[in-house]
Design a protein around this motif. Structure first.
Motif, mmCIF file in Angstrom:
data_model
loop_
_atom_site.group_PDB
_atom_site.id
_atom_site.type_symbol
_atom_site.label_atom_id
_atom_site.label_comp_id
_atom_site.label_asym_id
_atom_site.label_seq_id
_atom_site.Cartn_x
_atom_site.Cartn_y
_atom_site.Cartn_z
ATOM 1 N N GLU A 234 0.732 -1.371 -0.052
ATOM 2 C CA GLU A 234 0.246 -0.117 -0.001
ATOM 3 C C GLU A 234 0.833 1.198 0.063
ATOM 4 O O GLU A 234 1.937 1.326 0.651
ATOM 5 N N GLY A 235 0.293 2.276 -0.628
ATOM 6 C CA GLY A 235 1.252 3.625 -0.559
ATOM 7 C C GLY A 235 0.375 4.591 -1.223
ATOM 8 O O GLY A 235 -0.624 4.578 -1.298
ATOM 9 N N THR A 236 1.251 5.562 -2.201
ATOM 10 C CA THR A 236 0.491 6.624 -2.713
ATOM 11 C C THR A 236 1.302 6.975 -4.030
ATOM 12 O O THR A 236 2.543 6.830 -3.814
ATOM 13 N N SER A 237 0.732 7.489 -4.766
ATOM 14 C CA SER A 237 1.671 8.138 -5.984
ATOM 15 C C SER A 237 0.662 9.063 -6.641
ATOM 16 O O SER A 237 -0.590 9.131 -6.628
ATOM 17 N N PRO A 238 1.436 10.237 -7.132
ATOM 18 C CA PRO A 238 0.822 11.310 -7.767
ATOM 19 C C PRO A 238 0.066 10.935 -8.966
ATOM 20 O O PRO A 238 -0.775 11.575 -9.558
ATOM 21 N N ALA A 239 0.620 9.859 -9.452
ATOM 22 C CA ALA A 239 -0.086 9.177 -10.702
ATOM 23 C C ALA A 239 -1.377 8.565 -10.491
ATOM 24 O O ALA A 239 -2.154 8.362 -11.400
ATOM 25 N N SER A 240 -1.764 8.088 -9.193
ATOM 26 C CA SER A 240 -3.004 7.101 -8.970
ATOM 27 C C SER A 240 -4.067 8.256 -8.971
ATOM 28 O O SER A 240 -4.348 9.361 -8.511
ATOM 29 N N ALA A 241 -5.092 7.618 -9.780
ATOM 30 C CA ALA A 241 -6.446 8.372 -9.697
ATOM 31 C C ALA A 241 -7.569 7.985 -8.605
ATOM 32 O O ALA A 241 -8.797 8.382 -8.647
ATOM 33 N N ALA A 242 -6.888 7.051 -7.800
ATOM 34 C CA ALA A 242 -7.633 6.573 -6.615
ATOM 35 C C ALA A 242 -7.912 7.503 -5.536
ATOM 36 O O ALA A 242 -7.058 8.565 -5.614
ATOM 37 N N ALA A 243 -9.030 7.551 -5.102
ATOM 38 C CA ALA A 243 -9.003 8.574 -3.576
ATOM 39 C C ALA A 243 -7.794 8.485 -2.855
ATOM 40 O O ALA A 243 -7.337 7.549 -2.592
ATOM 41 N N GLY A 244 -7.406 9.856 -2.604
ATOM 42 C CA GLY A 244 -6.343 10.142 -1.678
ATOM 43 C C GLY A 244 -4.911 9.526 -2.617
ATOM 44 O O GLY A 244 -4.025 9.437 -1.936
ATOM 45 N N GLN A 245 -4.892 9.714 -4.013
ATOM 46 C CA GLN A 245 -3.864 9.072 -4.613
ATOM 47 C C GLN A 245 -3.400 7.744 -4.013
ATOM 48 O O GLN A 245 -2.030 7.572 -4.257
ATOM 49 N N ALA A 246 -4.231 6.932 -3.805
ATOM 50 C CA ALA A 246 -3.762 5.663 -2.899
ATOM 51 C C ALA A 246 -3.354 4.656 -4.140
ATOM 52 O O ALA A 246 -3.704 4.455 -5.237
ATOM 53 N N LEU A 247 -2.418 4.078 -3.708
ATOM 54 C CA LEU A 247 -1.933 2.694 -4.251
ATOM 55 C C LEU A 247 -2.388 1.430 -3.347
ATOM 56 O O LEU A 247 -1.950 1.562 -2.224
ATOM 57 N N THR A 248 -3.329 0.547 -3.765
ATOM 58 C CA THR A 248 -3.539 -0.427 -3.135
ATOM 59 C C THR A 248 -3.437 -1.878 -3.637
ATOM 60 O O THR A 248 -4.078 -2.121 -4.979
ATOM 61 N N PHE A 249 -2.569 -2.596 -3.485
ATOM 62 C CA PHE A 249 -1.969 -3.915 -4.118
ATOM 63 C C PHE A 249 -2.083 -4.952 -3.082
ATOM 64 O O PHE A 249 -1.278 -5.311 -2.555
ATOM 65 N N HIS A 250 -3.474 -5.619 -3.297
ATOM 66 C CA HIS A 250 -3.759 -6.898 -2.273
ATOM 67 C C HIS A 250 -3.671 -7.886 -3.268
ATOM 68 O O HIS A 250 -4.834 -8.007 -4.040
ATOM 69 N N ILE A 251 -2.678 -8.911 -3.322
ATOM 70 C CA ILE A 251 -2.486 -9.840 -4.276
ATOM 71 C C ILE A 251 -2.823 -11.113 -3.683
ATOM 72 O O ILE A 251 -2.244 -11.587 -2.599
ATOM 73 N N GLY A 252 -3.817 -11.806 -4.342
ATOM 74 C CA GLY A 252 -4.015 -13.245 -3.708
ATOM 75 C C GLY A 252 -4.831 -13.818 -4.662
ATOM 76 O O GLY A 252 -5.197 -13.523 -6.006
#
Lengths: 340, 246
Positions: free
Chosen positions: B148-166
């Motif tokens: 999990e993290g953030t990126s200025p490139a992310s269009a998600a709320a709060g520029q969030a990065l969410t990578f839950h891999i399963g």
């Protein structure tokens, strides 16, 4: 003299030790298949079942201590939510599916309308943590239980000394749920040829209609085959519910939902995964003339299931024999007042 | 049977027990999490992915399980079922004490993730306790690895990065077996405890073979093709950087 003292001392010590958990004898019907849930991994005990029951009815399992499992799962409705089409939760939230009745869970291989949950023990995790239901964080809940003297004592009695962890929480709830079994309906008495048990002529006719037109999916004796099917319900554009496709990502599972059991069905309206039908006759009408054609429609309902007015009436009388009064009035399952 | 014979059998039994215990030793695996070679610092440090997008990391966790050791003659030793959750925010979790039979080994392998059996076995404890936030409630199964993290490139709320891999079933199974050959042999003995330092590079998650642009993909939290593609990438995540005897 010393020996005598030692003897007395050893007796005292034994007397002060708490008795271990006592085995709980679960009555199972001989005419049902073997349970799916492996109770050898979580042996039922009197203390474990009692603890599970307390947890089931304790609103402190929700984030704001307002909603217990039993809030939505009402015994008089066979542990469905009477008169509520969609599940309710904390903060006035509403879910997007109806509350299923809870019974004969140890014979179920997966759970939820879409079958997303694969084990009885992890089932409670969903309502407990879902923001639209009990909305609690599992870690916070475990800490709260550990801080409660009475729960600590009850968990120790059921599972031995030790910290309360989520496995103990889930196993206690599973033990209580394993006792929520319904197999004492009039239908069961007739099938078991108990003295004096017989269908009325209308019930008998209804049983024939059921066997001819419903039993392929609502398979006896559980009255479900546990499969997922698209039963031709018109798509609800407000809920955008893709059904089992949400779990499998397969377009072949679009709009498929679990075939629910018909046991206690007249006690648990409204019907269908989104609770759209308040009356069982609406359900009959749907199968008779309301089928919507979509690519994943089940072959068994594609052409509708013709039901005459008298057949619907007889079916209603038969379904009434699936109500298990012993179950919905069982004192062992009833709500307990939690004095917090 | 003569008492002497009984005594002899008893002695043999004792020996057998002793031998069994003597054979066990410890192998230490130390994971060092990095991003493109630079040390991973949660929240404050900024990194750049293969697509040139900046990002920060707030959480990085993955399961290590089902460890198998490879002897010098290439025969394999499957170790007892142990599940480890490596969590960047918990330094102690990055050092794994692995019980292993004494002997000399040239390589080892492990699952990055949790085997299918434990995904369908109900309530678990320890590293597998759902309280660790690595279990999907609505679609039962473990999150094998999480970033999990953030990126200025992310269009998600709060520029969030969410990578839950399963995902543990079918064609999109995200559980990966990682095989690592040690640069020198690993000897587990009474007085020898090899410590293998393994670098885990988060950069690989978003590079090859399936490059990820955060502008297009900032959120994965269901099993399926997208998660599986990341698992293809993260199967290249680990390198042994050093082996020492403790």
């Amino acid at each position: 003299m010393g020996c005598l003292f030692l003897l007395i001392w050893s007796c005292r010590k034994t007397a002060s030790v708490r008795p271990g958990p006592q085995p709980y004898t679960l009555e199972l019907p001989a005419d049902f298949p073997a349970p799916v849930y492996d109770m050898s991994q979580n042996p039922l005990t009197v203390q474990g079942v009692a603890l599970g029951r307390r947890l089931f009815y304790d609103p402190r399992l929700s984030r704001d201590s307002t909603i217990s499992c039993g809030f939505c799962h009402q015994q008089f409705a066979a542990f469905a939510h009477f008169d509520h089409p969609l599940s309710h939760g904390i903060d006035n939230n509403t879910g997007f599916r109806s509350v299923p009745g809870l019974f004969n869970l140890i014979w179920q291989k997966d759970f939820m309308w879409d079958g997303g949950v694969n084990h009885l023990e992890v089932q409670p995790l969903t309502p407990i943590t879902d923001p639209n239901e009990m909305g609690e964080d599992l870690g916070r809940l475990i800490s709260r239980l550990n801080a409660d003297q009475q729960y600590r004592a009850m968990f120790n009695d059921a599972f031995g000394e030790g910290e309360i962890n989520s496995q103990r929480l889930f196993r206690a709830l599973a033990q209580f749920m394993a006792t929520m079994n319904s197999f004492h309906s009039k239908y069961d008495s007739v099938m078991r040829k108990l003295p004096g048990a017989q269908f009325t002529p209308e019930e008998a006719n209804g049983y024939r209609v059921f066997q001819e037109k419903c039993a392929a999916c609502h398979k006896e004796p559980l009255f479900t085959d546990g499969s997922y099917r698209n039963n031709g319900l018109p798509y609800n554009p407000y809920l955008h519910d893709a059904g089992r496709m949400r779990i499998t990502n397969s377009t072949g599972d679009y709009l498929k939902f679990k075939v629910p059991s018909l046991r206690n069905i007249l006690k648990s309206p409204p019907y269908m995964h989104d609770g759209r039908f308040y009356d069982i006759f609406n359900v009959f009408d749907h199968y008779a003339e309301g089928i919507e054609q979509t690519p994943t429609i089940d072959p068994l309902v594609r052409n509708g299931i013709p039901l005459s007015v008298s057949e619907k009436r007889e079916l209603y009388f038969f379904l009434n024999t699936l109500t298990d009064h012993t179950f919905i009035n069982s004192k062992a399952l009833s709500e307990i007042l939690i004095d917090n | 049977m003569k008492p002497k014979a009984l005594l002899y059998i008893f002695f043999m039994l004792l020996m057998a027990c002793k031998k069994e215990k003597q054979e066990q030793g410890t192998l230490q695996l130390t994971f060092t999490n990095v991003v493109n070679g630079a040390a991973l610092t949660l929240n404050t440090a900024s990194y750049t992915n293969a697509a040139g997008e900046a990002f920060t990391v707030s959480a990085f966790r993955y399961y290590i399980s089902n460890i198998t050791l490879v002897r010098m003659d290439n025969s394999e030793v499957k170790l007892a079922d142990t599940y480890f959750l490596v969590d960047e925010s918990k330094p102690a979790s990055r050092t794994l004490q692995v019980m292993a039979p004494r002997g000399e080994y040239r390589a080892f392998s492990f699952l990055l993730g949790v085997d299918s059996v434990r995904n369908v076995s109900g309530a678990q404890t320890g590293a597998l306790d759902p309280v660790n936030g690595m279990f999907w409630s609505w679609n039962s199964g473990y999150i094998m690895a999480k970033m999990e993290g953030t990126s200025p490139a992310s269009a998600a709320a709060g520029q969030a990065l969410t990578f839950h891999i399963g995902g543990f079933r079918g064609e999109y199974n995200a559980v990966r077996r990682i095989s690592l050959v040690s640069p020198i042999s690993l000897t587990v003995a009474a007085d020898r405890k090899p410590d293998v330092t393994i670098k885990a590079d988060l950069y690989t998650w978003f590079s090859l073979p399936n490059q990820v642009q955060f502008a297009q993909t900032a959120t994965i939290h269901v099993p399926g093709e997208d998660a599986w593609k990341i698992s293809e990438n993260y199967s290249n995540m680990f390198r042994i950087t050093s082996v020492t005897d403790l």
